[in-house]
Design a protein around this motif. Structure first.
Motif, PDB file in Angstrom:
ATOM      1  N   LYS A   1      25.702 -17.557  -5.384  1.00  0.00           N
ATOM      2  CA  LYS A   1      27.043 -18.140  -5.445  1.00  0.00           C
ATOM      3  C   LYS A   1      27.208 -18.824  -6.800  1.00  0.00           C
ATOM      4  CE  LYS A   1      27.419 -19.073  -0.465  1.00  0.00           C
ATOM      5  NZ  LYS A   1      27.621 -20.119   0.579  1.00  0.00           N
ATOM      6  N   VAL A   2      28.459 -19.134  -7.127  1.00  0.00           N
ATOM      7  CA  VAL A   2      28.767 -19.850  -8.363  1.00  0.00           C
ATOM      8  C   VAL A   2      29.294 -21.235  -8.001  1.00  0.00           C
ATOM      9  CG1 VAL A   2      30.160 -19.911 -10.461  1.00  0.00           C
ATOM     10  CG2 VAL A   2      29.348 -17.717  -9.563  1.00  0.00           C
ATOM     11  N   TYR A   3      28.715 -22.266  -8.640  1.00  0.00           N
ATOM     12  CA  TYR A   3      29.242 -23.620  -8.525  1.00  0.00           C
ATOM     13  C   TYR A   3      30.224 -23.845  -9.670  1.00  0.00           C
ATOM     14  CZ  TYR A   3      25.609 -25.015  -5.128  1.00  0.00           C
ATOM     15  OH  TYR A   3      24.804 -25.136  -4.015  1.00  0.00           O
ATOM     16  N   LEU A   4      31.446 -24.243  -9.332  1.00  0.00           N
ATOM     17  CA  LEU A   4      32.468 -24.480 -10.355  1.00  0.00           C
ATOM     18  C   LEU A   4      32.282 -25.873 -10.939  1.00  0.00           C
ATOM     19  CD1 LEU A   4      35.572 -22.907  -8.579  1.00  0.00           C
ATOM     20  CD2 LEU A   4      34.122 -21.889 -10.345  1.00  0.00           C
ATOM     21  N   THR A   5      31.579 -25.947 -12.040  1.00  0.00           N
ATOM     22  CA  THR A   5      31.292 -27.201 -12.723  1.00  0.00           C
ATOM     23  C   THR A   5      31.009 -26.915 -14.187  1.00  0.00           C
ATOM     24  OG1 THR A   5      29.708 -29.039 -12.897  1.00  0.00           O
ATOM     25  CG2 THR A   5      28.895 -26.993 -11.948  1.00  0.00           C
ATOM     26  N   LYS A   6      31.271 -27.872 -15.038  1.00  0.00           N
ATOM     27  CA  LYS A   6      31.016 -27.704 -16.471  1.00  0.00           C
ATOM     28  C   LYS A   6      29.530 -27.815 -16.813  1.00  0.00           C
ATOM     29  CE  LYS A   6      35.568 -29.325 -17.987  1.00  0.00           C
ATOM     30  NZ  LYS A   6      36.311 -30.331 -18.807  1.00  0.00           N
ATOM     31  N   ASP A   7      28.722 -28.252 -15.854  1.00  0.00           N
ATOM     32  CA  ASP A   7      27.284 -28.359 -16.099  1.00  0.00           C
ATOM     33  C   ASP A   7      26.712 -26.991 -16.461  1.00  0.00           C
ATOM     34  OD1 ASP A   7      27.479 -30.998 -15.433  1.00  0.00           O
ATOM     35  OD2 ASP A   7      26.761 -30.749 -13.382  1.00  0.00           O
ATOM     36  N   VAL A   8      25.709 -26.988 -17.322  1.00  0.00           N
ATOM     37  CA  VAL A   8      25.052 -25.752 -17.748  1.00  0.00           C
ATOM     38  C   VAL A   8      23.722 -25.654 -17.019  1.00  0.00           C
ATOM     39  CG1 VAL A   8      24.109 -24.478 -19.706  1.00  0.00           C
ATOM     40  CG2 VAL A   8      26.184 -25.851 -19.999  1.00  0.00           C
ATOM     41  N   ASN A   9      23.692 -24.834 -15.967  1.00  0.00           N
ATOM     42  CA  ASN A   9      22.486 -24.792 -15.151  1.00  0.00           C
ATOM     43  C   ASN A   9      22.496 -23.555 -14.259  1.00  0.00           C
ATOM     44  OD1 ASN A   9      20.045 -25.647 -14.183  1.00  0.00           O
ATOM     45  ND2 ASN A   9      20.855 -27.238 -12.839  1.00  0.00           N
ATOM     46  N   ALA A  10      21.339 -23.244 -13.726  1.00  0.00           N
ATOM     47  CA  ALA A  10      21.171 -22.219 -12.693  1.00  0.00           C
ATOM     48  C   ALA A  10      19.852 -22.529 -12.009  1.00  0.00           C
ATOM     49  CB  ALA A  10      21.136 -20.819 -13.296  1.00  0.00           C
TER      50      ALA A  10
ATOM     51  N   VAL B   1      19.925 -26.112   0.484  1.00  0.00           N
ATOM     52  CA  VAL B   1      20.969 -25.416  -0.266  1.00  0.00           C
ATOM     53  C   VAL B   1      22.283 -25.420   0.513  1.00  0.00           C
ATOM     54  CG1 VAL B   1      21.687 -23.177  -1.194  1.00  0.00           C
ATOM     55  CG2 VAL B   1      19.370 -23.993  -1.590  1.00  0.00           C
ATOM     56  N   ARG B   2      22.199 -25.288   1.835  1.00  0.00           N
ATOM     57  CA  ARG B   2      23.411 -25.387   2.652  1.00  0.00           C
ATOM     58  C   ARG B   2      24.105 -26.724   2.415  1.00  0.00           C
ATOM     59  NH1 ARG B   2      24.666 -28.217   6.721  1.00  0.00           N
ATOM     60  NH2 ARG B   2      22.526 -28.904   7.112  1.00  0.00           N
ATOM     61  N   LYS B   3      23.313 -27.787   2.333  1.00  0.00           N
ATOM     62  CA  LYS B   3      23.874 -29.106   2.054  1.00  0.00           C
ATOM     63  C   LYS B   3      24.480 -29.146   0.658  1.00  0.00           C
ATOM     64  CE  LYS B   3      24.758 -33.503   2.220  1.00  0.00           C
ATOM     65  NZ  LYS B   3      25.948 -33.988   2.948  1.00  0.00           N
ATOM     66  N   MET B   4      23.787 -28.589  -0.337  1.00  0.00           N
ATOM     67  CA  MET B   4      24.308 -28.582  -1.699  1.00  0.00           C
ATOM     68  C   MET B   4      25.591 -27.765  -1.805  1.00  0.00           C
ATOM     69  SD  MET B   4      21.071 -28.538  -4.348  1.00  0.00           S
ATOM     70  CE  MET B   4      20.085 -27.285  -3.555  1.00  0.00           C
ATOM     71  N   ASP B   5      25.657 -26.650  -1.080  1.00  0.00           N
ATOM     72  CA  ASP B   5      26.873 -25.836  -1.078  1.00  0.00           C
ATOM     73  C   ASP B   5      28.068 -26.637  -0.548  1.00  0.00           C
ATOM     74  OD1 ASP B   5      25.460 -23.695  -2.071  1.00  0.00           O
ATOM     75  OD2 ASP B   5      25.458 -22.548  -0.200  1.00  0.00           O
ATOM     76  N   SER B   6      27.792 -27.502   0.422  1.00  0.00           N
ATOM     77  CA  SER B   6      28.879 -28.272   1.036  1.00  0.00           C
ATOM     78  C   SER B   6      29.371 -29.402   0.145  1.00  0.00           C
ATOM     79  CB  SER B   6      28.425 -28.848   2.383  1.00  0.00           C
ATOM     80  OG  SER B   6      27.491 -29.912   2.208  1.00  0.00           O
ATOM     81  N   THR B   7      28.566 -29.794  -0.834  1.00  0.00           N
ATOM     82  CA  THR B   7      28.946 -30.912  -1.701  1.00  0.00           C
ATOM     83  C   THR B   7      29.348 -30.451  -3.101  1.00  0.00           C
ATOM     84  OG1 THR B   7      26.617 -31.280  -2.292  1.00  0.00           O
ATOM     85  CG2 THR B   7      27.483 -32.556  -0.454  1.00  0.00           C
ATOM     86  N   ASN B   8      29.337 -29.145  -3.332  1.00  0.00           N
ATOM     87  CA  ASN B   8      29.794 -28.583  -4.601  1.00  0.00           C
ATOM     88  C   ASN B   8      31.011 -27.706  -4.364  1.00  0.00           C
ATOM     89  OD1 ASN B   8      27.750 -29.016  -7.055  1.00  0.00           O
ATOM     90  ND2 ASN B   8      26.518 -28.843  -5.181  1.00  0.00           N
ATOM     91  N   VAL B   9      31.784 -27.495  -5.422  1.00  0.00           N
ATOM     92  CA  VAL B   9      32.924 -26.580  -5.342  1.00  0.00           C
ATOM     93  C   VAL B   9      32.398 -25.172  -5.601  1.00  0.00           C
ATOM     94  CG1 VAL B   9      35.178 -25.964  -6.261  1.00  0.00           C
ATOM     95  CG2 VAL B   9      34.494 -28.375  -6.159  1.00  0.00           C
ATOM     96  N   VAL B  10      32.417 -24.337  -4.567  1.00  0.00           N
ATOM     97  CA  VAL B  10      31.872 -22.979  -4.654  1.00  0.00           C
ATOM     98  C   VAL B  10      32.999 -21.993  -4.951  1.00  0.00           C
ATOM     99  CG1 VAL B  10      30.622 -21.165  -3.435  1.00  0.00           C
ATOM    100  CG2 VAL B  10      30.035 -23.567  -3.031  1.00  0.00           C
TER     101      VAL B  10
END
Length: 213
Positions: free
Chosen positions: A94-103, A56-65
């Motif tokens: 946290k919230v990922y700023l993306t138009k994708d519909v997911n959680a 998740v740390r890696k995913m946080d770094s590659t997404n706009v949080v």
């Protein structure tokens, strides 16, 4: 066959192959598959949590949080902040700023909500979805998802129950695991149990249980 019996037989086979000049030669690939099977069964909740945290740390770094003052973060804090210790779990979100519909939620208690989902759901519906994801953590489905992710990413050999193994994974490997986690599918039974958890969560806190539907 019980898991303990399977493990005992598997370990005996490995031992015989390596030390007794066995007449039956399974070959390196077969031996590797057998060892992988043992590794997957001995993968603990603690292992899954440690590895999930790194992925998740890696995913946080590659997404706009979303930042702390962002409207999405403020909304999530308002409706979900008081449930960060739900069911004895230590949740971080946290919230990922993306138009994708997911959680999604992972074994370490990380909850990530996509802004695209928040755009189309009211507060009750959003809580129902998050409650469902927390259910997967509480029911330990996320450990199974991590096992599946490791198999899909062909990284079982890189991970064991030794705590120092997680730190040795590369960012690329953690990215592979993160992507595989997002692609993993829970069983119908697991999804149903997570729905039940969400319903009970909504009812317990006085929210509209119809949002679960």
């Amino acid at each position: 066959m019980k898991i303990k019996s399977f493990l005992a037989i598997a370990l005996l086979v490995i031992l015989n192959i390596s030390t007794a000049n066995a007449q039956i030669n399974l070959g390196e690939k077969a031996l590797g598959a057998l060892q992988n099977g043992v590794a997957s069964f001995t993968f603990s909740n603690e292992d899954a949590a440690k590895l999930s945290k790194e992925a998740v740390r890696k995913m946080d770094s590659t997404n706009v949080v979303a930042g702390p003052k962002d409207g999405y973060t403020l909304r999530l804090n308002r409706i979900f902040g008081k449930h960060a210790s739900e069911n004895g779990l230590a949740l971080n979100y946290k919230v990922y700023l993306t138009k994708d519909v997911n959680a999604f939620a992972t074994a370490d208690g990380s909850v990530r909500v996509y802004s695209g989902l928040m755009d189309i759901m009211d507060d009750n519906q959003l809580l129902a979805v998050i409650g469902h994801e927390i259910g997967h953590v509480a029911n330990e489905d996320t450990k199974d998802a991590m096992k599946a992710a490791l198999r899909k990413a062909a990284l079982i050999d890189a991970v064991s129950s030794q705590s120092d193994k997680v730190a040795k994974l590369t960012d690329s490997q953690l990215g592979q695991i993160g992507n595989a986690m997002l692609d993993s599918k829970h069983s119908r039974k697991q999804e149903s149990e997570a729905d039940t958890f969400s319903y009970d969560f909504m009812k317990k806190h006085g929210y509209d249980v119809n949002a679960v539907e």
